[in-house]
Design an enzyme around this catalytic site. Structure first.
Site, PDB file in Angstrom:
ATOM      1  N   GLY A 161       0.823  -1.173  -0.041  1.00 42.04           N
ATOM      2  CA  GLY A 161       0.050   0.056  -0.012  1.00 42.04           C
ATOM      3  C   GLY A 161       0.989   1.211  -0.046  1.00 42.04           C
ATOM      4  CB  ALA A 162       4.306   1.739  -1.716  1.00 40.43           C
ATOM      5  CG  LEU A 178       0.171   5.097   7.828  1.00 35.03           C
ATOM      6  CD1 LEU A 178      -0.099   5.941   8.801  1.00 35.03           C
ATOM      7  CD2 LEU A 178      -0.290   3.522   8.104  1.00 35.03           C
ATOM      8  CB  ALA A 179       2.832   4.512   2.594  1.00 36.45           C
ATOM      9  N   GLY A 232       3.770   4.425  20.687  1.00 38.75           N
ATOM     10  CA  GLY A 232       5.166   4.874  20.225  1.00 38.75           C
ATOM     11  C   GLY A 232       5.597   6.187  20.785  1.00 38.75           C
ATOM     12  CG  HIS A 263      -4.671   5.927  19.789  1.00 33.57           C
ATOM     13  ND1 HIS A 263      -4.189   5.183  19.109  1.00 33.57           N
ATOM     14  CD2 HIS A 263      -5.340   6.714  18.652  1.00 33.57           C
ATOM     15  CE1 HIS A 263      -4.213   5.058  17.993  1.00 33.57           C
ATOM     16  NE2 HIS A 263      -4.926   6.391  17.479  1.00 33.57           N
ATOM     17  CD  GLN A 305      -0.135  14.090  20.023  1.00 30.71           C
ATOM     18  OE1 GLN A 305       0.804  13.355  19.685  1.00 30.71           O
ATOM     19  NE2 GLN A 305      -1.491  14.281  19.352  1.00 30.71           N
ATOM     20  CG  ASP A 318     -10.524   7.384  14.842  1.00 29.83           C
ATOM     21  OD1 ASP A 318      -9.635   6.572  14.137  1.00 29.83           O
ATOM     22  OD2 ASP A 318     -10.314   8.747  14.648  1.00 29.83           O
TER      23      ASP A 318
HETATM   24  C1  BG6 Z   1      -5.356   7.930  14.387  1.00 30.95           C
HETATM   25  C2  BG6 Z   1      -6.834   8.474  14.055  1.00 30.95           C
HETATM   26  O1  BG6 Z   1      -5.326   6.725  14.817  1.00 30.95           O
HETATM   27  O2  BG6 Z   1      -4.718   9.129  15.298  1.00 30.95           O
HETATM   28  C3  BG6 Z   1      -7.064   9.685  13.705  1.00 30.95           C
HETATM   29  O3  BG6 Z   1      -7.526   7.517  13.215  1.00 30.95           O
HETATM   30  C4  BG6 Z   1      -6.522  10.654  14.505  1.00 30.95           C
HETATM   31  O4  BG6 Z   1      -8.333  10.306  13.647  1.00 30.95           O
HETATM   32  C5  BG6 Z   1      -4.766  10.214  14.696  1.00 30.95           C
HETATM   33  O5  BG6 Z   1      -6.296  11.948  14.028  1.00 30.95           O
HETATM   34  C6  BG6 Z   1      -4.062  11.111  15.830  1.00 30.95           C
HETATM   35  O6  BG6 Z   1      -2.840  10.741  15.846  1.00 30.95           O
HETATM   36  P1  BG6 Z   1      -1.804  11.774  16.299  1.00 30.95           P
HETATM   37  O7  BG6 Z   1      -0.586  11.118  16.175  1.00 30.95           O
HETATM   38  O8  BG6 Z   1      -1.753  12.891  14.961  1.00 30.95           O
HETATM   39  O9  BG6 Z   1      -2.097  12.358  17.602  1.00 30.95           O
END
Ligand code: BG6
Length: 489
Positions: free
Chosen positions: A12-13, A17-18, A182, A241, A378, A236
């Site tokens: 999926g290069a 995301l890639a 990470g 997370h 962050q 999501d």
């Molecule tokens: C992703 C979600 O996992 O994390 C997104 O699918 C979200 O909706 C993103 O914007 C946030 O990641 P980060 O690292 O930019 O805070």
């Protein structure tokens, strides 16, 4: 001794995301000298592209963020020379056999280790793994596969995905990424807790009143509504997370910091929680809002979102851990898009000091005198502790001030992107920051009944204006547990 080599295939290069994360992270690792001596990177996708075209595409995404000198562009050139492309279908054994042939040429008889990053939608994970397993897996070195959420939509679909993958892979070959694990300050949680006497003994119901996990973004779905609408903020952000952070935060002391020991403890704490009920949550959805002459679109104004969608873009939830350490302590989560700020933080509110001699100085509001530890994941990474202090002078006035560890002032080195840490760990076979299948199951168990109920009963989200602090319902939810959101007070 036989030399080894690692090939990294980004399946999926040409995807987002890639381009945004994976190639830049690989380059950063290369730049830092973290990639093995012999390595090759392959992009794999359906579109036709030459190696040169892939390199041009990749080069556009690379930045010399660490170092702006000539040296960096030189390194970039060297890195790009190690990148190649193979075009193929995701379900074609033949196409993967061609890739295998190319990989073998690059491996040149060295001990072959292969990492596949599936940067593709989960509904084609199994096709790829199946096709690749016929030819593409390494027979004498290791083969590892990185996958990323969504891992299904609920317990059932997630279990089906796991079963599918396990037809072709062993559990220890599957590296499930949750990129929040990470992040530097999430990784630091265990150091903060387990290596500081001023924190370790306090980590329980005896001293901690509540814990808040807050994720907020100041932008909406912006064209990503098609994906988002099928999942919503609970799937999501919360189920993965925030829950992962919670598990790391609240787990019992592991036997060691080895991957299996840590993950055993994370699963235990996840299993000690009761699945969420409707009354434990508040959901919201952002609506359009005009500020300073600019109109910000509502969620349903996003053209990729189905009309009348009830998908939550905000949620607040209260979770409880039924064990001796945390009995009765509310863990409150809050996650939302299109809010007033972009920030992720962990807030730990401590109990009152028993018999506080300075009670009167705080008026009737003793909550103003509690200590609070804030871990700002962050942006502007920081750890700060709110303490009570005398305002200097002849009077006796108290003030809650911060002991402040601001990363940017303390450490001069830039913080690596989460994907750098995770890719490096996958290459090195370090599984500590990846999600084991039983953790994933436990995480889904907690949220599946609630998600089903929200959908079946078509619960309408509370609307909140784009750029606001979210629905007031979140405030009442916290108040039910005698909690005030630390980010709002
Ligand atoms: C992703 C979600 O996992 O994390 C997104 O699918 C979200 O909706 C993103 O914007 C946030 O990641 P980060 O690292 O930019 O805070």
């Amino acid at each position: 001794e036989r030399e080894s080599t690692v090939s990294i295939t980004v399946v999926g290069a040409s995807g987002d995301l890639a381009k945004k994360k994976i190639f830049p992270a690989l380059f950063a690792l290369y730049y830092e000298g973290c990639l093995p001596k012999h390595f090759t990177i392959f992009g794999y996708a359906r579109s036709k592209m030459t190696d040169a075209e892939l390199r041009t595409m990749v080069s556009k995404t690379l930045t010399c963020r660490i170092d702006k000198s000539e040296n960096c562009s030189e390194k970039m050139e060297q890195f790009l020379k190690r990148c190649f492309y193979h075009s193929g279908q995701y379900d074609s054994e033949e196409n993967f056999a061609e890739l295998d042939k190319k990989l073998k040429e690059h491996e040149g008889g060295r001990l072959p280790n292969r990492l596949f990053y599936l940067s593709i939608p989960p509904n084609i994970f199994i096709d790829v793994v199946k096709s690749a397993s016929q030819s593409g897996s390494s027979k004498d070195g290791w083969t590892r596969v990185i996958v990323e959420k969504p891992f299904g939509r609920d317990s059932q679909s997630s279990a089906a995905l796991t079963r599918g993958l396990k037809q072709y892979l062993e559990e220890d070959q599957i590296f499930r990424i949750d990129h929040y694990l990470g992040k530097e300050l999430v990784e630091n949680l265990s150091i903060l807790r387990f290596s500081n006497l001023v924190f370790e003994p306090l980590w329980s119901r005896q001293y901690i009143r509540n814990v808040q996990l807050i994720f907020s973004e100041d932008f909406g779905t912006e064209g990503r509504g098609g994906y988002f609408d099928n999942y919503g903020i609970i799937r999501d952000i919360m189920q993965n997370h925030l829950l992962q952070i919670l598990a790391l935060f609240a787990m019992e002391t592991p036997v060691s910091m080895d991957a299996e020991d840590i993950r055993n403890e994370k699963v235990k704490v996840l299993r000690s929680m009761k699945p969420l009920q409707l009354e434990d949550v508040v959901i919201g959805q952002y609506k359009s809002h005009t500020r300073g002459g600019v109109t910000y679109p509502g969620y349903i104004d996003d053209k990729t979102v189905p009309k009348g969608s009830l998908t939550p873009t905000f949620a607040a939830a209260a979770l409880f851990i039924d064990n001796a350490r945390w009995d009765g302590v509310p863990f409150l989560m809050k996650a939302g898009k299109a809010l007033h700020t972009r920030r992720t933080e962990i807030r730990v509110q401590f109990r009152h000091v028993p018999g506080n001699l300075y009670k009167r100085s705080f008026g009737t509001d003793l909550d103003r005198a509690t200590n609070e530890l804030v871990i700002r994941v962050q942006p502007n990474e920081a750890i700060y502790l709110k303490i009570n202090n005398k305002i200097p002078g002849l009077g006796m006035r108290l003030d809650r001030s911060n002991l402040n560890l601001l990363y940017a002032s303390r450490y001069s080195k830039e913080i690596p992107d989460a994907y750098e840490r995770l890719l490096l760990d996958a290459i090195e076979g370090e599984r500590r920051l990846f999600i084991r299948s039983d953790e994933l199951d436990a995480a889904w168990e907690l949220f599946t009944p609630l998600l089903k109920e929200l959908e079946e009963k078509k619960i309408a989200p509370e609307l909140y204006p784009y750029g606001s602090r979210g629905p007031v319902g979140a405030h009442y939810l916290a108040a039910n547990y005698n909690v005030r959101w630390g980010d709002l007070s």
